[in-house]
Design a protein around this motif. Sequence first.
Motif: not given
Length: 142
Positions: A106-113
């Motif tokens: 896996g890979v972190v694709e986005q950081k959200l609130e």
Amino acid sequence: MAATVKYDEVEVGTEIPAQSYPVKRLNLVMYAGASGDFNTIHWDEKFAKAVGLPDVIAHGMFTMAQGGRFVTDWVGDPGAVLDYGVRFSGMVPVSYETGNVVEISGVVEQKLEDNKVVVGLTAREAGGQKVLSQAKAVVRLA
């Protein structure tokens, strides 16, 4: 259980190390009992081959569950997974002699609130075929 992953310790592009999940015929029988999915292609080799499959194949939802397991093992909290979805793009044939393996990374694709991240998953069976596509989980980190 893994240590809790903290939001401020990950960035877009953070890679989650691959994990391998062996798949034996016994796993399919156990999954069939738990899910109620006793489709013959998941347990009868002769039937599976007669309908054009290479062998008995793992349930798609069993394969999807391994992706969920991968994410919950990484984050350290099953309740942290807020959303999870995949498309089934390939089969996991499970031979009697050797079984198979599903490898997930896996890979972190986005950081959200609100300490949430989107994790993209890649899942392949031992032969290299991609078995899940568009696999993403939204996870709330500590």
